[in-house]
Design a protein around this motif. Sequence first.
Motif: not given
Length: 594
Positions: A317-332, A344-352
């Motif tokens: 349930r780590s929103a930050t981990a999902f957000a960073y992995r999403g960013f890694a896929y974007v950069r890749n 998934a990250a936004a669903a966990l913490e939309k205001d993070n």
Amino acid sequence: MTMSDTDRSVEKRAATTRAITAAVVSAAVAVLFSALPARSEISELRARDAAIALSRGDSVAAVDHYTAILAEENIPDDRRATLLNDRAVAYVRLGKTREAIEDYNKAVVLFPEYAAVYNNRGNLLMALGLHGEALKDFNRAIALAPGYAAAYNNRAGAQSRLGHADDAIRDYTRAIKLMPSSPAPLAGRGKAYLSQDRPHAAIRDFSRAVGADARFATGYRNRAEAKIEVAHYNEAIEDLSRAIAFDVANPEAYLLRGHSYLAIGDAPAAVTDFTRVIELAPSDTIGYEARGLANTMAEAFDAAFADLNEAIRLNPRSATAFAYRGFAYVRNGQPDIAQRDLDAAAALEKDNPEVLWALAESEEAQGRSEKAIEHLRRALAIKPDFKRAADSLQRLGFVLASASDTPVKGLGGFGWQVIANSGRFYAVSDNHPNIRVPLEPLGEGQPRILSWELKDAPFRDIGVLTYHGGVIEGREKPEEVELAAIIDLKSNSVVAIEPHRQGKEVSNWTWGENGRVTIASVDGVTDEFTLRQVRQEPTVSRYRQQDRGESSDPYWAPWNEGPWASDPSHRSRSASRARKAKKPKSFFQLLFGN
């Protein structure tokens, strides 16, 4: 049977001998007991041993000694209270909370005027999370001993935990005045300033704290946090390196330094620090999340995905981990897979803020700049010092000042305007569009620009902006204060914010030719800043004619310089010749001019 005269004589001598022996024994016993210390002296010896054991950290021995003394009768109440207080301190160190509380309570009953026991019991209540009850004990200690510096410091800590930052700052200030060389109240007030979004004031207190104790690891780490808030990342890295040198197993320091390295674009150094975080806290996701981000920045995508997958395994349930992995896929170059993680990250913490930043990166990569700007503005509204979000906005050509700044009329002047943003005040100028000066308050009231001065060489592009910093409680009545912001226009940064005036007292500024400014502030503290590196002209050696009798060695003689200069034999011969040449004149020579 009748006793003969001889028997009677023998018996008489024996009785006499027994009497003499008894008398001698009695005298010896009397002498022996007279040589032993009295009961009160024994108690004092035990008390001394207990205090020594306590100071050495041998709490078990201290408890044993104090318990033996307290078992004695006829101890005065005030003396028994002090012994109970000291034994309670030993119990606290042993983790025996119940026994410590019992001793403190007994001491209060026996000696209600004993300020130290209230202070110590308050500390224990603080450790137990009972901040309100602790505050009552600190109030009592201060009422009994108005000059009790430690009690002011501890009460300030209680006020901070209760969310009373202004009251905490007042108490820390009293403690600082009572014990100005102690780092504890300085560091405490610095943290209170940080909680009020006053990082420059915090930096000043943390600097004084580490000045008082050069091995104060917490002080360096706290100062680094404040420097990160004002974007002085290289200075933060230096402070965190000092903190780590004194506390090598603190994962928080490595984490902060790693993020500071990321802020200046040194991803490999950040990876090294985040690896250390993982080694120290392997079951925590934060190290894997941070290293995954750093590896992404370094374009080491396989390592990044491995880290972020592990972070998600540890905490699904780590929103930050999902957000960073999403960013890694974007950069890749994998936007479709990235979107699943970002959703998934936004669903966990939309205001993070980290989630909003990662969403913005995805929108920018797909050419939707307006949507990216919307996410970044939201992120900065939640976290105003979020550098990655601010950098992304700047890259998109968005001027943050036009978004949520509200001009405040009547407070500007000298080419500067005061604006409000998210409850904070800043000074901005059309003449210097790349800098925003935070107008940190010192008291109640809105900031007002009072003067602006640009310095000449060697301080070219250095300016001093003074402003009204509010009204604070003075010695006799409320006093107005002024603050001065030192601004480096070359680097578009605020070097420091210094107290300049309080009531009738004004600080003294000395601008040196060496590029340094020294400020004797109104609060009795002197600060020095190196603002410009002034190039020193090299010293040129010149040949001079020798006086008669002076050593004939030329100034370039090899035994006077270079590797030969370390040879004692060459130095001694040269020195001997110099001494002969410089033989002092006698009194008669001086008198008659010979």
